[in-house]
Design a protein around this motif. Structure first.
Motif, short mmCIF file in Angstrom:
data_model
loop_
_atom_site.label_atom_id
_atom_site.label_comp_id
_atom_site.label_asym_id
_atom_site.label_seq_id
_atom_site.Cartn_x
_atom_site.Cartn_y
_atom_site.Cartn_z
N GLY A 45 49.42 -7.09 -34.62
CA GLY A 45 48.14 -8.01 -34.80
C GLY A 45 48.07 -9.12 -33.51
O GLY A 45 47.04 -9.23 -32.96
N LYS B 55 47.49 -7.37 -30.31
CA LYS B 55 46.14 -6.93 -30.19
C LYS B 55 45.08 -8.17 -29.71
O LYS B 55 44.29 -8.01 -28.93
CB LYS B 55 45.62 -6.17 -31.46
CG LYS B 55 46.16 -4.81 -31.71
CD LYS B 55 45.67 -4.31 -33.15
CE LYS B 55 46.19 -2.96 -33.39
NZ LYS B 55 45.62 -2.50 -34.67
N ALA B 56 45.50 -9.25 -30.61
CA ALA B 56 44.40 -10.56 -30.19
C ALA B 56 44.83 -10.77 -29.13
O ALA B 56 43.82 -11.25 -28.00
CB ALA B 56 44.91 -11.62 -31.24
N ALA C 160 43.05 -8.51 -26.43
CA ALA C 160 41.64 -8.58 -26.44
C ALA C 160 41.05 -9.79 -26.01
O ALA C 160 40.22 -9.97 -24.92
CB ALA C 160 41.04 -8.74 -28.10
N MET D 55 36.63 -8.29 -30.42
CA MET D 55 37.33 -9.04 -31.36
C MET D 55 37.62 -8.46 -32.83
O MET D 55 38.54 -8.94 -33.33
CB MET D 55 36.66 -10.57 -31.29
CG MET D 55 36.49 -10.94 -29.84
SD MET D 55 38.16 -11.33 -29.29
CE MET D 55 38.60 -12.86 -30.09
N ALA E 1 40.10 -6.00 -33.07
CA ALA E 1 41.50 -6.88 -32.67
C ALA E 1 42.00 -7.57 -33.92
O ALA E 1 43.07 -8.31 -33.80
CB ALA E 1 41.56 -7.62 -31.36
#
Length: 601
Positions: A183, A186-187, A190, A233, A236
Motif C-alpha cells: 500500500g 502504491k501511495a 501515485a 489517489m 492507491a
C-alpha cells in the motif's frame, strides 16, 4: 429521473432559503447549509433519506476546495510566512491535539481513536473565523494576521492528517505488514505520477486546449484533471483531497492558475454547499435529545480546551489584550474539515458510526456557538480589556514640528513621505506596535500611542503645531480625535481622511476645513484614464473629469444640508444633480465642437 429532479429541487430550495437567512443573522453560509440539511434530513422534515450516498458524492466539493487552496498557496508566499504559520499554527494544532488526546484516553478510548478525534477537533472553521475578521477590517491587525496564520496552517495540516489515518488503522496489525508495504508503494507511486504530471504534462495539455479557444473544453479538462487525480489517489488507498491539493500546489505558478480557479470555483461552491447540507442531514439530533448533558458537556469542553491553548499562544506571541479574546473565540470552535477526517476515520475502521455521530454533533454545535461567542466578547469582555495594552505608550518628544499625523497606515504613510521629502518636520502617532517597530528600522520617527488621548497630544506638541492630519482607520476614533483637537487646540488646522460618505458628513458637521475621501482622487484619475482608453482626447477627458469633480464636491455640500432628512429627499437631490451634470457635459461637448468648427483647436 423524477426522484433525482425532486431531490435537486429540495436541495436548492433549502439552500436558497436557509443560507441568506443565516447570513443576515450573522451566522455565515456554512451554518446556513448545516441548518438546511437538518431541516430537510431524517431528523427534520424527512424529505431526504439516502444521506450516505449524497455525502459520498458531495465529498468532491472538499476535493475541489483543496485543489483551489493548493492553487492559492504559492511556495514563495508560504516561505515568507513560514514562522507565523509554523509557530502559531503548529503550536495550536499540536497543543490542542495533545490535550484532547489525553482527555480521550482518560475517558477510556483506544489511543488511535483518541488521536483521530483530537486531530479533527483541533481544526477550526476557516469560513466562520474569517467572516468577522473581514467585516471588522481586522485582517491587517496583529490578531487578524495571527488568526489567518493558524487557519492557513490548519488547511495545510489536513493533508498529513488524512495521510496519517491509514497508519492508525493498520498500526495494531502484525500479520498485515507486507500488505502495508504494498500500500505504501502504491501511495508513493501515485504521488510520483501526480508530481511528474503536474510539472511536465499539464502545462502543454492546457496550452493545446487553450489554443482551441473553446472555453467549455478548458473547463472540461480542468474537471477531468481534478476528478482523475482523485480517482488515482482512491485507487492507491489515499485521500482524494491529498492528490487534489498536490496538483493545485504544482499549478500555483502556472499561467493558467487564474483560469483554472475561475472554472473550478462554481462547481466547488455548489458541491461544497451540498457537502455541508449532507453533513447537516447526517447530524444525529436524536443524540442531543437523548444525551443532552453529554453532548453539551463535550461542546463546552472542546471550546474551553481550544480556548485555553489559543490564549496561551496569544500571550506567548505578545498579542494585545484587546484582541486576545476575539482571537481565541473565533478559533475555539470546530471546523468543516473535522467532518472529512471523521468520515475517513470511519472508513478505516478507527471510529464506529456512533462515535462519528457524536463528534459530528459536537463540532456542528460548536460552529453554531461561534457567532454567539463573538457577541459575548463584544458586549462583556472586550470593553474590560480594550484599554489594557501590553506595551506602555511612548512619550512623544515635542520637537516643535508643525505637523502631527495620527495614523501611519496606507493613507498616512503617503502624507508623511511627501512632507519628509519637502523637509517638513512631522510627529507621527500610531497604535500598532508591530508597524511602528518595523518603520523605525527605516528611520521614521513614529511614536506608539492612542492619538485620542489628550496627554499624548500635548506631549506631541499639539499646542504649538499648525496642522493635524487625521488618518486613523477607525471612523469612531477619527471623530473623537477631531472633537478633542477642536476643544483643546483650536489653533490646529485639521486635515481629515474620510472613509466613506457618512464619515465625510460627520466631519462636515464638525466644520473640518479640509476633508479627503480616501479613494476619491485615485478613482477620478482612473476614470480619466478610462475615457482616454476609449479614444477621447486627453484635454477632453481632463475637462470632463474636472467638471465631474466640481459637480461632486458641490453635491456633497447639498447632501450635507439635507443629510438628516428623509432618504427620499436625498435621492431626489442626487437625481437632479445627475441630470444637471449630464446637461453640463453635453454643453461642454457642443462648445468644443463649435470651437473645432471655427478652427480654434
Amino acid at each position: 429521473m423524477d426522484g433525482l429532479l425532486l431531490n435537486g429541487v429540495i436541495y436548492l430550495a433549502a439552500a436558497v432559503i436557509a443560507v441568506p437567512i443565516a447570513k443576515r443573522l450573522g451566522l455565515g453560509s456554512v451554518l446556513g447549509y448545516l441548518i438546511a440539511g437538518i431541516v430537510i434530513g431524517p431528523w427534520g422534515l424527512k424529505l431526504i433519506t439516502d444521506v450516505e450516498a449524497i455525502l459520498h458524492f458531495s465529498e468532491f466539493g472538499v476535493v475541489m476546495l483543496l485543489f483551489v487552496i493548493g492553487l492559492e498557496l504559492n511556495p514563495r508566499r508560504l516561505w515568507q510566512m513560514r514562522w507565523p504559520i509554523l509557530g502559531l499554527g503548529g503550536g495550536q494544532v499540536i497543543g490542542t491535539t495533545l490535550v484532547l488526546s489525553i482527555v480521550g484516553i482518560l475517558l477510556g478510548w483506544p489511543w488511535q481513536l483518541a488521536l483521530a478525534a483530537a486531530l479533527g477537533l483541533s481544526l477550526s472553521s476557516t469560513a466562520i473565523a474569517l467572516q468577522p475578521l473581514t467585516e471588522r477590517n481586522l485582517l491587517t491587525t496583529p490578531g487578524g494576521r495571527s488568526a489567518f496564520s493558524i487557519l492557513l496552517f490548519q488547511d495545510i495540516a489536513v493533508i498529513p492528517m488524512l495521510a496519517l489515518l491509514p497508519l492508525l488503522a493498520v498500526a495494531p496489525a502484525v500479520t498485515g505488514q507486507s500488505e502495508g508495504w504494498i500500500g505504501a508503494a502504491k501511495a508513493v507511486a501515485a504521488i510520483g505520477i501526480i508530481v511528474f504530471g503536474g510539472r511536465f504534462l499539464t502545462r502543454p495539455l492546457f496550452r493545446i486546449v487553450a489554443d482551441t479557444g473553446l472555453r467549455e473544453v478548458f473547463t472540461a479538462v480542468a474537471l477531468l484533471l481534478v476528478l482523475g487525480i482523485a480517482l488515482l489517489m482512491q485507487l492507491a488507498g489515499l485521500s482524494m483531497a491529498l492528490g487534489a491539493f498536490l496538483a493545485g500546489v504544482l499549478l500555483a505558478e502556472s499561467e493558467y492558475r487564474h483560469e483554472l480557479e475561475t472554472d473550478i470555483e462554481p462547481f466547488k461552491g455548489l458541491l461544497l454547499g451540498l457537502f455541508f447540507t449532507a453533513v447537516g442531514m447526517s447530524v444525529d439530533m436524536g443524540l442531543l435529545v437523548s444525551q443532552p448533558v453529554k453532548v453539551l458537556a463535550m461542546v463546552v469542553g472542546l471550546i474551553l480546551v481550544k480556548g485555553l491553548v489559543l490564549l496561551s499562544i496569544a500571550r506567548a506571541s505578545r498579542l494585545q489584550w484587546s484582541q486576545t479574546a476575539l482571537f481565541a473565540f473565533l478559533l475555539a470552535q470546530g471546523g468543516e474539515f473535522a467532518f472529512v477526517l471523521f468520515s475517513s476515520a470511519a472508513d478505516f475502521g478507527i471510529m464506529d458510526t456512533e462515535t462519528v455521530a457524536l463528534l459530528t454533533v459536537v463540532v456542528a454545535l460548536s460552529m453554531a456557538s461561534a457567532p454567539l461567542l463573538v457577541v459575548l466578547n463584544d458586549k462583556l469582555i472586550e470593553p474590560r480589556f480594550v484599554q489594557v495594552d501590553d506595551r506602555p505608550h511612548d512619550v512623544p518628544e515635542d520637537e516643535g514640528n508643525p505637523v502631527i499625523v495620527a495614523g501611519f497606515g496606507r493613507f498616512g504613510q503617503i502624507v508623511v513621505r511627501l512632507l519628509y521629502a519637502n523637509r517638513i518636520g512631522v510627529t507621527v502617532l500610531d497604535h500598532d506596535s508591530e508597524i511602528i517597530d518595523t518603520l523605525r528600522r527605516f528611520d521614521f520617527k513614529v511614536f506608539y500611542g492612542d492619538a485620542t488621548r489628550l496627554d499624548l497630544l500635548e506631549a506631541a506638541g499639539a499646542a504649538k503645531a499648525k496642522v493635524l492630519v487625521v488618518a486613523v482607520d477607525s471612523q469612531e476614533a477619527s471623530l473623537q480625535l477631531v472633537d478633542l483637537a477642536q476643544k483643546h487646540f483650536p489653533q490646529l488646522k485639521i486635515v481629515a481622511r474620510a472613509r466613506d460618505l457618512p464619515h465625510a458628513m460627520e466631519l462636515l458637521n464638525r466644520k473640518v476645513p479640509v476633508i479627503e475621501r480616501e479613494t476619491f482622487r485615485s478613482a477620478l484619475w482612473l476614470g480619466e484614464e478610462t475615457l482616454k482608453a476609449l479614444g477621447q482626447p486627453a484635454y477632453a477627458a481632463r475637462q470632463k473629469t474636472l467638471t465631474f469633480k466640481q459637480h461632486n464636491e458641490a453635491l456633497l455640500q447639498q447632501l450635507h444640508a439635507h443629510w438628516g432628512e428623509d432618504i427620499d429627499k436625498r435621492i431626489t437631490l442626487q437625481r437632479q444633480a445627475r441630470a444637471r451634470l449630464q446637461q453640463n457635459l453635453e454643453a461642454d461637448e457642443k462648445a468644443q465642437e463649435s470651437a473645432r468648427g471655427l478652427g480654434w483647436d
